[in-house]
Design an enzyme around this catalytic site. Structure first.
Site, PDB file in Angstrom:
ATOM      1  CG  ASP A 156      -1.866  -0.968   1.201  1.00 45.92           C
ATOM      2  OD1 ASP A 156      -1.790  -1.975   0.884  1.00 45.92           O
ATOM      3  OD2 ASP A 156      -3.006  -1.003   1.889  1.00 45.92           O
ATOM      4  CE  LYS A 220      -5.442   2.080   2.263  1.00 45.72           C
ATOM      5  NZ  LYS A 220      -4.255   1.404   2.921  1.00 45.72           N
ATOM      6  CE  LYS A 256      -7.137  -1.318   2.449  1.00 42.60           C
ATOM      7  NZ  LYS A 256      -6.031  -1.779   2.933  1.00 42.60           N
TER       8      LYS A 256
END
Length: 320
Positions: A156, A220, A256
């Site tokens: 991430d 995300k 996400k």
């Protein structure tokens, strides 16, 4: 499974040939109707879910959680406990699905990997000087390589919001592609925009396309470390982006939302957004995740309520 990289022959590959070309493409995207976006997100959030569908949705949401600990006080013991919870969220009910992943800092990847070994639960690691992203590229890439070498299945990364807001889109693009390369073939890449710092919906749309063009496997919303994190509206906008990107390129990218999603009711609203916007192909933890650890406990309590007709006591779930 579609690759996350555009082929050299794809027409969109040329949009990153120069800073000016990339800027022209991103600023040529349709402007976002903020009132319409927020109205649609609110409308979809009112959909009622029947009992059987609710049970399915709760299990699906559990399977989509990235169970996360990203604190300075993290210890190996805490990470092992989190890994055990990810594998068996409710030890009293073996029908409860495992979560999608455990997300930790790079130095805890090896501990997390051992804790979930053999379970199918992935290990994700934040990297690239999370959460601020204020570091030189070589430092960011070293962060990524350390996590991948320790066994991370997913990375991430945070974008350089300062560069993005200054219009230095090619710098952001090049960093994402460099991180993607550092992930190798063993780790999927989630690109975090920190939507609460991007100020406008138009910027969120541009960041979404920028991330996907650069090879993101997931886009995300947030780090969970700022005041404004995932919202139905910004998630809806990103779902529209992945839908349109697949229509244009044939490449599927995950989404996400992270931060601020705390209840089963919240989670189900987001699943409705997924189904009604991107479609059923995204209703799978390979393509949609929740970055919301506190959510899991409420999902478990609601699941138990559906099974028994009553809520358990406060000791039913562990405190993360």
């Amino acid at each position: 499974m579609p690759s996350s990289a555009l082929t050299a022959a794809h027409p969109l590959k040329d949009v990153a040939a120069s800073d000016s070309a990339l800027r022209r493409f991103l600023h040529g995207l349709p402007g976002v109707d903020a009132v319409g976006l927020e109205g649609r997100a609110a409308s979809l959030g009112t959909r009622s879910i029947k009992t059987t569908a609710k049970a399915y949705a709760i299990d699906l949401a559990i399977s989509m959680v990235d169970l996360t600990t990203l604190e300075g006080a993290d210890t190996p013991g805490k990470v092992r406990a989190l890994g055990a919870k990810a594998v068996k969220p409710d030890p009293t009910d073996r029908t409860t699905p495992a979560t999608a992943a455990v997300c930790v800092y790079p130095d805890m990847v090896a501990v997390a990997k051992e804790a979930v070994a053999g379970s199918g639960v992935k290990v994700a690691s934040v990297a690239t000087a999370f959460p601020a992203g204020r570091a030189a590229l070589d430092v960011k890439l070293a962060d990524v390589r350390d996590a991948v070498a320790a066994g991370a299945d997913e990375i991430d990364m945070v974008i350089d919001r300062g560069a993005f807001l200054a219009g230095r889109y090619l710098k952001v693009y090049d960093e994402i592609t460099a991180v993607k390369e550092a992930c190798g073939t063993s780790a999927r890449l989630k690109v975090i925009f920190e939507t609460g710092e991007l100020s406008t919906y138009d910027n969120i749309r541009r960041a979404s396309w920028l991330g996907m063009l650069a090879g993101a496997d997931f886009i995300k919303t947030s780090t969970g470390k700022v005041a404004v994190n995932a919202t139905p509206a910004n998630t809806l906008l990103m779902l529209e982006a992945v839908r349109d990107f697949r229509a244009e390129t044939g490449i599927q990218v995950g989404v996400k939302p992270a931060g601020g999603i705390r209840t089963s009711k919240d989670a189900i609203k987001f699943l409705v957004l997924v189904n009604e916007t991107a479609g059923a192909d995204w209703l799978d933890n390979h393509w949609f995740r929740f970055g919301a650890s506190s959510l899991l406990n409420d999902l478990l309590m609601q699941r138990q309520k559906l099974a028994t007709g009553r809520y358990s006591g406060p000791d039913y779930v562990t405190v993360d």
